[in-house]
Write an enzyme that holds these catalytic residues in place. Structure first.
Site, short mmCIF file in Angstrom:
data_model
loop_
_atom_site.label_atom_id
_atom_site.label_comp_id
_atom_site.label_asym_id
_atom_site.label_seq_id
_atom_site.Cartn_x
_atom_site.Cartn_y
_atom_site.Cartn_z
N GLN B 129 0.91 -1.06 -0.12
CA GLN B 129 -0.15 0.08 0.02
C GLN B 129 0.87 1.38 -0.16
O GLN B 129 1.82 1.43 0.75
CB GLN B 129 -1.00 -0.13 1.32
CG GLN B 129 -0.03 -0.06 2.59
CD GLN B 129 -1.29 0.23 3.74
OE1 GLN B 129 -2.24 0.96 3.46
NE2 GLN B 129 -0.81 -0.11 4.83
N SER B 132 1.65 6.89 2.92
CA SER B 132 2.38 7.99 3.53
C SER B 132 3.47 8.50 2.48
O SER B 132 3.92 7.95 1.39
CB SER B 132 3.36 7.60 4.69
OG SER B 132 2.57 7.10 5.74
N SER B 164 5.24 -0.80 3.10
CA SER B 164 5.69 -2.04 3.73
C SER B 164 5.62 -3.21 2.50
O SER B 164 5.03 -3.18 1.85
CB SER B 164 4.59 -2.61 4.60
OG SER B 164 4.10 -1.77 5.37
N GLU B 246 -6.93 -0.89 8.59
CA GLU B 246 -5.40 -1.21 8.89
C GLU B 246 -5.53 -1.15 10.34
O GLU B 246 -4.49 -1.71 11.02
CB GLU B 246 -4.75 -0.02 8.24
CG GLU B 246 -3.18 -0.21 8.66
CD GLU B 246 -2.33 0.84 8.04
OE1 GLU B 246 -2.79 1.92 7.77
OE2 GLU B 246 -1.26 0.54 7.50
#
Lengths: 373, 390
Positions: B129, B132, B164, B246
């Protein structure tokens, strides 16, 4: 047990909430305190609670109760907590009634029905030390020709000053224990009313060679410990439910205050320092709520983890309520320090409820023992 | 079938089909992530994964038409409980399962669901994903990665951070800016292949020594129009929904089953117990009890949230905040219990479990930062649940 579903619990919650709002709001406690009421509670209100069957919520139908169970009683206790209701619900209905129902036939036959009918206030006399320690008692019952001779001293007996029936825990022999139904009029019973910080009353009771007939022994064998633990666990979970109500009400009032009170041309609740503390309290209350519901459900289902969960509920509720009652007062500022504000009343009742039947550190220790640590 | 019958049948099936080696604490490197070139470091993990995937139980409550297990939410909860009871490892770790899938089920078009969901259940695509950015952390809506409309495709330029497993992932689901004139209302949600020309990934080394997070750079990456999910400029609502998923996922880090480490009570006995397993130091014993009591209350809260079906933002934030703070305090407590045994970095002088403890303690510090910091969660609760003014 009667089978109740979620909507039954909700109905009971609403009924209890409306009843207490009308008959026993926080102002009622204030009035009882200020007029130095002799009982420490309103007998008329208790009579109406009895009429609704609330005295027998934990008692099965063949013994004259309505058998709604601990989760139902928890709903009442939480609503009572929200309004700081002073009543014998805990001492009489939540503790003495189930002990009598589980105890020997003669004592049950003599006392349970009048208790459920509202003609008897009951009190459990167990503590002898300033901190709850049910395994550490000196009061002794010596068997003597079909009777017991009871000697010792109990403190912090909830509703003991007004009880018509006192269930006394005493040592029997070297390692045994027994529970005895003692009437305050028995020769050698002396009680002193002690007013506590929360506006309620307890008693200090001295038993001086009190002759207790065999027929008044609820249990004096190995079963006694089991009965007592079950009753204490019930009391702990239900007291935790009351504490949940106390916390929720103090919290709701605080949030409302943060929304309306302005300083520096802004509502207090707009300051992040207070927002975060409020949000943390919300989390702690929800965690305690889950623990209380879990414990009450386990009691109703006779789940073997019930003792663990009752300690989880009481420990968590104690920690949570100490935080919430202190923060509620702090966030009310100077107003919170005045007797005219109710917030102090919530904190006072909180501390008494925290001590009763074991505080957080008592229950952390008990929990650790129960899981073998 | 009654829930109780389902429970018994499920229990029997798990006992029969979950290899004993898959009922042990799991080192990080034995996780199964799937993907186009899947790795099964532990040989039994392949067997366990395949057996679960064949029943659709990698995604137990997804509809069978997309390859899921078709279980009701109550049955799904029973399966989770039974897996926890046997301490079964999760057969598959996947952001596709936890995040993208639930979102597509909710708002994807039929074509998008049919295309993307079944490969997630079968673990064939490793999703990462992209949220940020260097200047969009807690203030996520400040993200600047651009997606320009080029007629038949979107053109992506920008940088993501804390992506990640981006260095291993096959595809990314990504928040991009499609309108620079507004903040929240100029964000869109898009999917693309990490092998697309113009994608560059650099792993970041963390305090724990691991490198599961990456910096990800996009330079003129072309993405087909059909790969946008939801409306153009409608991405912020999606982002909030995904963040709730999440947070739910991260909050369950402390839950039993498939853990890196044995449960706290076992470790407490190992590090601080006497011959009978009793903790003799009263202060440590009290701390362990306090932690375990809060863990129990948290477990009951997670269950209550599920039974109530309440996925409201406030509840997700509460679980995320409390669960991660609990997990951090658990590792701090474990470090106290372990004493000098917990301070090893590498080498044979330390037990592998002790080395894992040290690395996990360091890793746990990120729990209250990733997926929205604890402070952001408290803001959400104050605003959405308590209604405190801005």
């Amino acid at each position: 047990m009667a089978s109740l579903n979620q909507s039954d619990y909700e109905l009971l919650r609403d009924t209890a909430g409306r009843f207490f709002d009308e008959r026993s709001p926080v102002d009622a406690l204030r009035a009882l305190r200020d007029e130095a009421n002799e009982s420490g509670f309103d007998r008329a209100v208790w009579g109406e609670m009895i009429e609704m069957g609330w005295g027998g919520i934990l008692i099965d139908e063949r013994h004259g109760g309505i058998e709604f169970g601990y989760q139902a009683m928890g709903e009442l206790q939480e609503q009572a907590g929200r309004r700081l209701v002073a009543s014998p619900l805990l001492s009489t209905a939540a503790i003495c009634a189930p002990l009598l129902a589980a105890g020997a036939k003669e004592a049950r036959a003599r006392y349970l029905a009048p208790l459920l009918e509202g003609n008897l206030i009951g009190a459990l006399a167990i503590d002898e030390h300033r901190r709850h320690a049910p395994q550490r008692i000196a009061t002794e019952a010596t068997p003597d020709n079909g009777e017991f001779i009871l000697s010792g001293q109990k403190i912090f007996v909830v509703d003991g000053h007004i009880a018509d029936l006192i269930l006394v825990l005493a040592k029997v022999g070297a390692n045994g224990m027994g529970l005895f139904a003692v009437e305050p009029g028995f020769a050698g019973v002396m009680r002193t009313r002690a007013k506590t910080v929360d506006g309620h009353s307890v008693a200090e009771i001295v038993f001086n060679d009190v002759v207790v007939p065999d027929s008044h022994c609820l249990s004096a064998d190995t079963q006694c410990r089991v009965m007592l633990e079950r009753a204490l666990d019930g009391a702990r979970a239900l007291l935790s439910a009351e504490m949940l109500g106390i916390a929720q009400e103090a919290f709701d009032r605080t949030i409302e205050y943060l929304q309306v009170r302005e300083q520096f041309d802004a509502p207090l609740g707009s300051f992040q320092a207070l927002k975060h503390r409020a949000a943390q309290m919300f989390c702690e209350i929800e965690l305690a709520r889950s623990a209380v519901f879990g414990a009450l459900k386990a009691l109703d289902e006779n789940d073997p983890v019930a003792p663990e969960l009752c300690s989880v509920a009481k420990a968590k509720s104690c920690e949570m309520l100490e935080l919430v009652s202190n923060e509620a007062l702090q966030m009310h500022g100077g107003i919170g320090m005045t007797d005219a504000s109710d917030i102090g009343l919530f904190m006072k009742r909180a501390r008494v409820a925290q001590q009763l039947f074991g505080d957080a550190s008592f229950h952390r220790d008990r929990f650790a023992t129960l899981i073998g640590l | 079938m009654s829930l109780e019958a389902f429970r018994l049948e499920t229990r029997a099936w798990l006992e029969e089909n979950c290899p004993p080696s898959m009922r042990t604490p799991m080192p990080d490197d034995e996780r199964v992530w799937g993907g186009k070139t899947p790795e099964f470091k532990h040989p039994d993990s392949k067997l366990w994964f395949e057996r679960m995937a064949a029943r659709g139980w990698t995604a137990p409550t997804w509809p069978t038409q997309y390859g899921g297990g078709g279980l009701s939410s109550e049955e799904g909860a029973v399966l989770t409980e039974e897996m926890q009871r046997l301490e079964c490892r999760p057969p598959l770790f996947s952001f596709g399962l936890y995040m993208l899938g639930p979102l597509l089920l909710d708002i994807g078009t039929e074509a998008q669901k049919a295309q993307y969901l079944p490969p997630i259940v079968r673990g064939e695509i490793w999703w990462c994903q992209g949220y940020s950015e260097p200047n969009a952390g807690s203030d996520l809506a400040n993200l600047q990665t651009r997606a320009e409309d080029k007629g038949d495709h979107w053109l992506i330029n920008g940088q993501k951070i804390w992506t990640s497993w981006a260095h291993r992932a096959d595809w990314i689901f990504c928040l991009v800016r499609t309108d620079t004139s507004v903040k929240h209302a100029g964000i869109s949600f898009i999917l693309f292949d990490m092998k697309s020309p113009g994608v560059e990934v650099r792993p970041i080394k963390l305090i724990s020594g691991a490198s599961a997070f990456c910096e990800t750079f996009f330079t003129d990456v072309k993405v087909p129009k059909a790969q946008m999910i939801g409306e153009v400029n409608g991405g912020w609502a999606i982002a909030k929904q995904l963040l709730a998923h999440e947070r739910g996922m991260i909050s369950q880090l402390g839950a039993r089953g498939g853990q890196r480490m044995p449960p706290l009570e076992d470790l407490a006995r190992r590090y601080a117990g006497d011959a009978a397993g009793k903790i003799t130091d009263p202060s440590l014993r009290d701390m362990v009890a306090k932690q375990l009591i809060s863990d129990r209350a948290f477990e009951l809260t997670s269950k209550r949230a599920k039974v109530g079906g309440d996925a409201a933002a406030g509840v997700a934030s509460m679980l995320k905040y409390y669960g991660t703070e609990q997990n951090k305090s658990k590792f701090e407590l474990l470090m106290k219990l372990a004493g000098s045994d917990g301070l090893g970095w590498e080498g044979d002088a330390f037990d592998p479990l002790d080395l894992t403890l040290c690395r996990s303690w360091l890793r746990s510090k990120g729990n209250s930062i990733e997926g929205g910091t604890s402070e952001v969660q408290l803001n959400v609760i104050a605003k959405r649940v308590l209604g405190l003014p801005d």
